[in-house]
Design a protein around this motif. Structure first.
Motif, PDB file in Angstrom:
ATOM      1  N   TRP A  31      -7.166  11.683   3.009  1.00 39.17           N
ATOM      2  CA  TRP A  31      -6.999  10.792   1.872  1.00 39.17           C
ATOM      3  C   TRP A  31      -6.491  11.497   0.614  1.00 39.17           C
ATOM      4  CZ3 TRP A  31      -6.786   5.774   2.417  1.00 39.17           C
ATOM      5  CH2 TRP A  31      -7.348   5.212   3.549  1.00 39.17           C
ATOM      6  N   ALA A  32      -6.415  12.800   0.642  1.00 43.67           N
ATOM      7  CA  ALA A  32      -5.994  13.558  -0.556  1.00 43.67           C
ATOM      8  C   ALA A  32      -4.592  13.167  -1.014  1.00 43.67           C
ATOM      9  CB  ALA A  32      -6.071  15.059  -0.278  1.00 43.67           C
ATOM     10  N   HIS A  33      -3.739  12.753  -0.098  1.00 43.58           N
ATOM     11  CA  HIS A  33      -2.365  12.401  -0.473  1.00 43.58           C
ATOM     12  C   HIS A  33      -2.306  11.201  -1.425  1.00 43.58           C
ATOM     13  CE1 HIS A  33      -2.983   9.467   2.724  1.00 43.58           C
ATOM     14  NE2 HIS A  33      -1.971   8.794   2.214  1.00 43.58           N
ATOM     15  N   MET A  34      -3.378  10.419  -1.483  1.00 44.09           N
ATOM     16  CA  MET A  34      -3.394   9.242  -2.342  1.00 44.09           C
ATOM     17  C   MET A  34      -3.714   9.584  -3.802  1.00 44.09           C
ATOM     18  SD  MET A  34      -2.542   6.708  -0.495  1.00 44.09           S
ATOM     19  CE  MET A  34      -2.988   5.334  -1.531  1.00 44.09           C
ATOM     20  N   LEU A  35      -4.239  10.767  -4.050  1.00 45.46           N
ATOM     21  CA  LEU A  35      -4.593  11.149  -5.424  1.00 45.46           C
ATOM     22  C   LEU A  35      -3.333  11.296  -6.262  1.00 45.46           C
ATOM     23  CD1 LEU A  35      -7.318  13.749  -4.531  1.00 45.46           C
ATOM     24  CD2 LEU A  35      -7.676  11.494  -5.538  1.00 45.46           C
ATOM     25  N   GLY A  36      -3.345  10.723  -7.413  1.00 46.90           N
ATOM     26  CA  GLY A  36      -2.201  10.814  -8.306  1.00 46.90           C
ATOM     27  C   GLY A  36      -1.155   9.735  -8.083  1.00 46.90           C
ATOM     28  N   TYR A  37      -1.383   8.866  -7.097  1.00 51.30           N
ATOM     29  CA  TYR A  37      -0.422   7.802  -6.833  1.00 51.30           C
ATOM     30  C   TYR A  37      -0.422   6.815  -7.993  1.00 51.30           C
ATOM     31  CZ  TYR A  37       1.727   3.721  -4.704  1.00 51.30           C
ATOM     32  OH  TYR A  37       2.542   2.648  -4.429  1.00 51.30           O
ATOM     33  N   GLY A  38       0.720   6.584  -8.582  1.00 51.15           N
ATOM     34  CA  GLY A  38       0.803   5.691  -9.737  1.00 51.15           C
ATOM     35  C   GLY A  38       1.656   4.463  -9.478  1.00 51.15           C
ATOM     36  N   GLY A  39       1.708   3.983  -8.246  1.00 49.17           N
ATOM     37  CA  GLY A  39       2.604   2.893  -7.894  1.00 49.17           C
ATOM     38  C   GLY A  39       2.024   1.509  -8.016  1.00 49.17           C
ATOM     39  N   HIS A  40       0.952   1.335  -8.723  1.00 48.11           N
ATOM     40  CA  HIS A  40       0.353  -0.006  -8.828  1.00 48.11           C
ATOM     41  C   HIS A  40       0.954  -0.755  -9.982  1.00 48.11           C
ATOM     42  CE1 HIS A  40      -2.700   0.718  -5.803  1.00 48.11           C
ATOM     43  NE2 HIS A  40      -2.777   1.936  -6.285  1.00 48.11           N
TER      44      HIS A  40
END
Length: 40
Positions: A31-40
């Motif tokens: 799940w670490a790849h989801m950290l920092g995702y700003g696509g919302h």
């Protein structure tokens, strides 16, 4: 994709914690790849 320094540290922490027995079942690396995702 650029990753902020804060997100980079969180990802590194997830990878480090994933090596420890109490945290192995949390799937932190997966799940670490989801950290920092700003696509919302």
């Amino acid at each position: 994709m650029q990753v902020t320094e804060h997100a980079r540290r969180m990802i590194y922490t997830c990878f480090s914690l994933a090596e420890l027995q109490p945290y192995r079942t949390l799937l932190l690396r997966q799940w670490a790849h989801m950290l920092g995702y700003g696509g919302h």
